[in-house]
Every structure is written in structure tokens, then in C-alpha cells.
Design a protein around this motif. Structure first.
Motif, PDB file in Angstrom:
ATOM      1  N   VAL A  76      -1.413   1.909  -5.297  1.00  0.00           N
ATOM      2  CA  VAL A  76      -0.418   3.085  -5.548  1.00  0.00           C
ATOM      3  C   VAL A  76      -1.137   3.852  -6.554  1.00  0.00           C
ATOM      4  O   VAL A  76      -2.229   3.882  -7.459  1.00  0.00           O
ATOM      5  CB  VAL A  76       0.783   2.115  -6.804  1.00  0.00           C
ATOM      6  N   ASN A  77      -0.590   5.327  -6.425  1.00  0.00           N
ATOM      7  CA  ASN A  77      -1.342   6.374  -7.016  1.00  0.00           C
ATOM      8  C   ASN A  77      -2.995   6.385  -6.824  1.00  0.00           C
ATOM      9  O   ASN A  77      -3.741   6.848  -7.793  1.00  0.00           O
ATOM     10  CB  ASN A  77      -1.139   6.238  -8.640  1.00  0.00           C
ATOM     11  N   ASP A  78      -3.332   6.210  -5.615  1.00  0.00           N
ATOM     12  CA  ASP A  78      -4.748   6.316  -5.199  1.00  0.00           C
ATOM     13  C   ASP A  78      -5.376   5.435  -5.936  1.00  0.00           C
ATOM     14  O   ASP A  78      -6.604   5.684  -6.049  1.00  0.00           O
ATOM     15  CB  ASP A  78      -4.808   7.788  -5.101  1.00  0.00           C
ATOM     16  N   GLN A  79      -4.918   4.416  -6.103  1.00  0.00           N
ATOM     17  CA  GLN A  79      -5.578   3.349  -6.840  1.00  0.00           C
ATOM     18  C   GLN A  79      -5.091   1.691  -6.633  1.00  0.00           C
ATOM     19  O   GLN A  79      -4.177   1.560  -6.215  1.00  0.00           O
ATOM     20  CB  GLN A  79      -5.476   3.367  -8.585  1.00  0.00           C
ATOM     21  N   GLY A  80      -6.322   0.976  -6.601  1.00  0.00           N
ATOM     22  CA  GLY A  80      -5.865  -0.337  -5.999  1.00  0.00           C
ATOM     23  C   GLY A  80      -6.164  -1.334  -7.167  1.00  0.00           C
ATOM     24  O   GLY A  80      -6.860  -1.442  -8.049  1.00  0.00           O
ATOM     25  N   ASN A 102       0.974  -1.360  -0.079  1.00  0.00           N
ATOM     26  CA  ASN A 102       0.019   0.080  -0.060  1.00  0.00           C
ATOM     27  C   ASN A 102       0.831   1.279   0.162  1.00  0.00           C
ATOM     28  O   ASN A 102       1.452   1.602   0.997  1.00  0.00           O
ATOM     29  CB  ASN A 102      -1.017   0.073   1.224  1.00  0.00           C
ATOM     30  N   ALA A 103       1.320   1.949  -1.186  1.00  0.00           N
ATOM     31  CA  ALA A 103       2.095   2.882  -1.209  1.00  0.00           C
ATOM     32  C   ALA A 103       1.663   3.989  -1.502  1.00  0.00           C
ATOM     33  O   ALA A 103       2.078   5.137  -1.623  1.00  0.00           O
ATOM     34  CB  ALA A 103       2.856   2.667  -2.552  1.00  0.00           C
ATOM     35  N   SER A 104       0.218   4.154  -1.241  1.00  0.00           N
ATOM     36  CA  SER A 104      -0.652   5.470  -1.348  1.00  0.00           C
ATOM     37  C   SER A 104      -0.766   6.165   0.058  1.00  0.00           C
ATOM     38  O   SER A 104      -0.978   5.187   1.007  1.00  0.00           O
ATOM     39  CB  SER A 104      -1.987   5.533  -2.260  1.00  0.00           C
ATOM     40  N   GLU A 105      -1.065   7.250   0.213  1.00  0.00           N
ATOM     41  CA  GLU A 105      -1.249   7.839   1.645  1.00  0.00           C
ATOM     42  C   GLU A 105      -2.693   8.235   1.785  1.00  0.00           C
ATOM     43  O   GLU A 105      -3.297   7.713   2.681  1.00  0.00           O
ATOM     44  CB  GLU A 105      -0.329   9.089   1.757  1.00  0.00           C
ATOM     45  N   ARG A 106      -3.258   8.915   0.882  1.00  0.00           N
ATOM     46  CA  ARG A 106      -4.628   9.362   0.834  1.00  0.00           C
ATOM     47  C   ARG A 106      -5.720   8.234   0.816  1.00  0.00           C
ATOM     48  O   ARG A 106      -6.850   8.078   1.295  1.00  0.00           O
ATOM     49  CB  ARG A 106      -5.159  10.557  -0.237  1.00  0.00           C
ATOM     50  N   TYR A 107      -5.207   7.246  -0.273  1.00  0.00           N
ATOM     51  CA  TYR A 107      -6.275   6.155  -0.217  1.00  0.00           C
ATOM     52  C   TYR A 107      -5.635   4.886   0.149  1.00  0.00           C
ATOM     53  O   TYR A 107      -4.257   4.702  -0.228  1.00  0.00           O
ATOM     54  CB  TYR A 107      -6.324   5.938  -1.906  1.00  0.00           C
ATOM     55  N   ILE A 108      -6.352   4.177   1.060  1.00  0.00           N
ATOM     56  CA  ILE A 108      -5.846   3.112   1.630  1.00  0.00           C
ATOM     57  C   ILE A 108      -6.900   1.928   1.504  1.00  0.00           C
ATOM     58  O   ILE A 108      -8.090   2.012   1.788  1.00  0.00           O
ATOM     59  CB  ILE A 108      -5.642   3.221   3.329  1.00  0.00           C
ATOM     60  N   ALA A 109      -6.105   0.595   1.244  1.00  0.00           N
ATOM     61  CA  ALA A 109      -7.274  -0.419   0.848  1.00  0.00           C
ATOM     62  C   ALA A 109      -6.718  -1.507   2.029  1.00  0.00           C
ATOM     63  O   ALA A 109      -5.659  -2.002   1.691  1.00  0.00           O
ATOM     64  CB  ALA A 109      -7.290  -1.066  -0.436  1.00  0.00           C
ATOM     65  N   VAL A 110      -7.512  -1.965   2.899  1.00  0.00           N
ATOM     66  CA  VAL A 110      -6.780  -3.086   3.832  1.00  0.00           C
ATOM     67  C   VAL A 110      -7.923  -4.350   3.341  1.00  0.00           C
ATOM     68  O   VAL A 110      -8.940  -4.522   3.727  1.00  0.00           O
ATOM     69  CB  VAL A 110      -7.452  -2.677   5.331  1.00  0.00           C
ATOM     70  N   PRO A 147       0.723  -0.943 -11.934  1.00  0.00           N
ATOM     71  CA  PRO A 147       1.981   0.034 -12.096  1.00  0.00           C
ATOM     72  C   PRO A 147       3.003  -0.388 -11.294  1.00  0.00           C
ATOM     73  O   PRO A 147       2.828  -1.033 -10.203  1.00  0.00           O
ATOM     74  CB  PRO A 147       1.257   1.550 -11.574  1.00  0.00           C
ATOM     75  N   GLU A 148       4.092   0.070 -11.664  1.00  0.00           N
ATOM     76  CA  GLU A 148       5.338  -0.303 -10.952  1.00  0.00           C
ATOM     77  C   GLU A 148       5.239   0.707  -9.825  1.00  0.00           C
ATOM     78  O   GLU A 148       5.044   1.886  -9.631  1.00  0.00           O
ATOM     79  CB  GLU A 148       6.666   0.220 -11.760  1.00  0.00           C
ATOM     80  N   VAL A 149       5.861   0.090  -8.677  1.00  0.00           N
ATOM     81  CA  VAL A 149       5.946   0.835  -7.310  1.00  0.00           C
ATOM     82  C   VAL A 149       7.474   1.278  -6.951  1.00  0.00           C
ATOM     83  O   VAL A 149       8.315   0.336  -7.031  1.00  0.00           O
ATOM     84  CB  VAL A 149       5.382  -0.134  -5.868  1.00  0.00           C
ATOM     85  N   THR A 150       7.563   2.514  -6.709  1.00  0.00           N
ATOM     86  CA  THR A 150       9.134   2.681  -6.661  1.00  0.00           C
ATOM     87  C   THR A 150       9.312   3.460  -5.221  1.00  0.00           C
ATOM     88  O   THR A 150       8.262   4.191  -4.842  1.00  0.00           O
ATOM     89  CB  THR A 150       9.538   3.738  -7.756  1.00  0.00           C
ATOM     90  N   GLY A 151      10.324   3.336  -4.528  1.00  0.00           N
ATOM     91  CA  GLY A 151      10.633   4.327  -3.597  1.00  0.00           C
ATOM     92  C   GLY A 151       9.597   3.769  -2.151  1.00  0.00           C
ATOM     93  O   GLY A 151       9.552   4.538  -1.046  1.00  0.00           O
ATOM     94  N   TYR A 152       9.109   2.795  -2.411  1.00  0.00           N
ATOM     95  CA  TYR A 152       8.128   2.064  -0.995  1.00  0.00           C
ATOM     96  C   TYR A 152       9.099   1.599  -0.092  1.00  0.00           C
ATOM     97  O   TYR A 152      10.091   0.772  -0.070  1.00  0.00           O
ATOM     98  CB  TYR A 152       7.484   1.092  -1.752  1.00  0.00           C
ATOM     99  N   THR A 153       8.711   1.944   1.224  1.00  0.00           N
ATOM    100  CA  THR A 153       9.661   1.657   2.494  1.00  0.00           C
ATOM    101  C   THR A 153       8.687   0.729   3.375  1.00  0.00           C
ATOM    102  O   THR A 153       9.116   0.393   4.513  1.00  0.00           O
ATOM    103  CB  THR A 153      10.073   2.630   2.908  1.00  0.00           C
ATOM    104  N   GLY A 154       7.523   0.340   3.018  1.00  0.00           N
ATOM    105  CA  GLY A 154       6.721  -0.510   4.142  1.00  0.00           C
ATOM    106  C   GLY A 154       6.784  -2.036   3.628  1.00  0.00           C
ATOM    107  O   GLY A 154       7.761  -2.272   3.076  1.00  0.00           O
ATOM    108  N   TRP A 155       6.004  -2.523   4.365  1.00  0.00           N
ATOM    109  CA  TRP A 155       6.175  -4.162   4.400  1.00  0.00           C
ATOM    110  C   TRP A 155       5.306  -4.524   2.955  1.00  0.00           C
ATOM    111  O   TRP A 155       4.303  -3.877   2.515  1.00  0.00           O
ATOM    112  CB  TRP A 155       5.397  -4.769   5.493  1.00  0.00           C
TER     113      TRP A 155
END
Length: 251
Positions: free
Chosen positions: A142-146, A87-95, A232-240
């Protein structure tokens, strides 16, 4: 008449046994055991998901230290999602949920939560209408889209991250045309009424297989047009990249 009694030493021993039984060796067993709290997923260094419960099941909370947000995602019965999850977006989160293709969604940085809907082809080998849990490969946000990907290579995705104002309450609606048996017909998609169908029509709440868009009204929504064709490719992600939990915590 027979009489039964206890001498002084026996009585003292009995009292001691009762005290030991009711108090326990290390505290009062009647005292409610505190539920363990585990961080089961980290988005980054200031946002995470907390699970409150035993045996990796319980209430799930979202925490954002920077925005001072602490919100309840699920009040009980949450179990961790075992497939790859980014989950690389901040505004949009999908659990995501265990044993389900459904998700709990936040579109406001984790302040409030809503349920998603998943739609696919009825004849899909990954599951009728929505993929079965065993067929899910990963969930990427990513990019506020799941993007929910199946092991069969099918992709379910949420809309682009904005509402089409034409179908929102007070909008002008959408005029469209379609062909049936060689004849062209013209019709109009009216704007939704307040409180009627808003959850499904709002951006980010419907995950759909693009293969069925040509037979659904969403094809006319601006936020369901020009969708990506792959994750989409995810770059710079630091989470699990996976949720994790200790089954023995608190035992």
C-alpha cells in the motif's frame, strides 16, 4: 521350414489395431497438450496475474489491460503464495513466492521485474535473517510500500518510495557520525557506483526489520527514515485477498 502368416481378416484386424493405438480415440496423443491458463490473482478489474502450467505450477505473467502491459514475472516453477495477500498499489507491485520470504518486485507498473532482499535479526524466532515461510502471516502493499508481517508480530518493510539522491550514482554521498567506546567518529558513505549495489540500494527492493536499522548503513538513507511502525490501513481495495488456483485445471 515353418512359415507363419496372417489371413486377410487377421491382417485387417491388425492394421486397425495399429491405427487405433497410434491415433487414439479422440485425437493424436503425440500432440502436445496445451497448458491451462488461470487467473491466480486480481489486483482490480484490469490487472491480474496469470499462471501457465499444470498442477498450479508454471510460468507467471502480469497483465494490465489499461496500460497495455503484459510481462513475464517468472518463466517457470512459480507456485502460488498461500497466505493473505493484498496489493493495493499500482506503480509498486510485490509478487510473493511460495515457500519463501522473497518477492519479485516491479516499480514501474509491472513493466519490468527484479528480486527483493529480506533482512532481519539473526536471533529472530521467525527465521534467521529472513522469516521462514511457515512463520509469514501476510504481505500487504500500500502507498507504494510493502509490509511483510510474521505470526510473531515482526514487520519487514520496504523503504519509502523514492531514492536518496545522495547515494545514487553521481551523488555527493552522506556524511555521518557514530560513537564507539565513548568516542565520536566521523565518516562518509560514498555514493554507489553504476552497476555496483544499485539493486539493493534502490527504493522498494530491500525489506528490512526496523529493529536492525540502528546497526545498518540504511539508517542514514532518507527513504529509510520515519518509516511506519505498523501495516497502514488499506481502504477502497477491490482486489483479491488471497491467490487461488485449481489444481485439476487442464487434467
Amino acid at each position: 521350414m515353418l512359415k507363419f502368416g496372417l489371413n486377410k481378416h487377421a491382417a485387417s484386424a491388425l492394421v486397425g489395431l495399429i491405427v487405433l493405438t497410434t491415433s487414439g480415440c479422440s485425437g493424436n496423443p503425440l500432440k502436445k497438450r496445451q497448458k491451462p491458463v488461470q487467473v491466480v490473482y486480481r489486483f482490480d478489474d484490469h490487472r491480474w496475474l496469470e499462471l501457465h502450467g499444470f498442477a498450479c505450477e508454471g510460468a507467471l505473467w502480469f497483465v494490465d489491460e489499461q496500460r497495455d502491459i503484459r510481462s513475464e514475472v517468472s518463466s517457470q516453477f512459480y507456485r502460488i503464495f498461500t497466505h493473505p495477500y493484498i496489493n493495493a498499489s499500482e506503480r509498486y507491485i510485490a509478487v510473493p513466492w511460495w515457500n519463501s520470504s522473497g518477492m519479485t518486485i516491479s516499480r514501474d507498473y509491472g513493466r519490468t521485474w527484479m528480486y527483493s532482499t529480506v533482512k532481519g535479526r539473526e536471533d529472530d524466532e521467525a527465521g534467521s535473517d529472513s522469516p521462514e515461510y511457515e512463520n509469514i502471516k501476510s504481505l500487504t502493499v500500500v502507498n507504494d510500500q510493502g509490509f511483510l508481517l510474521t505470526k510473531q508480530g515482526h514487520l519487514y518493510m520496504s523503504s519509502l518510495p523514492f531514492d536518496d539522491p545522495r547515494i545514487m550514482p553521481g551523488g555527493e554521498g552522506i556524511d555521518y557520525s557514530y560513537t564507539f567506546k565513548g568516542k565520536v567518529y566521523h565518516d562518509r558513505l560514498e555514493a554507489i557506483r553504476p552497476g555496483k549495489g544499485e539493486n539493493v540500494s534502490r527504493w522498494g527492493l530491500l525489506y528490512i526489520d526496523p529493529r536492525i536499522l540502528p546497526v545498518r548503513m540504511e539508517q542514514y538513507y532518507a527513504n529509510f527514515q520515519n518509516l511506519p511502525t505498523r501495516v497502514p490501513e488499506v481502504t477502497g481495495y477491490t482486489g483479491w485477498t488471497h491467490m487461488q488456483c485449481d489444481m485439476k485445471a487442464g487434467m
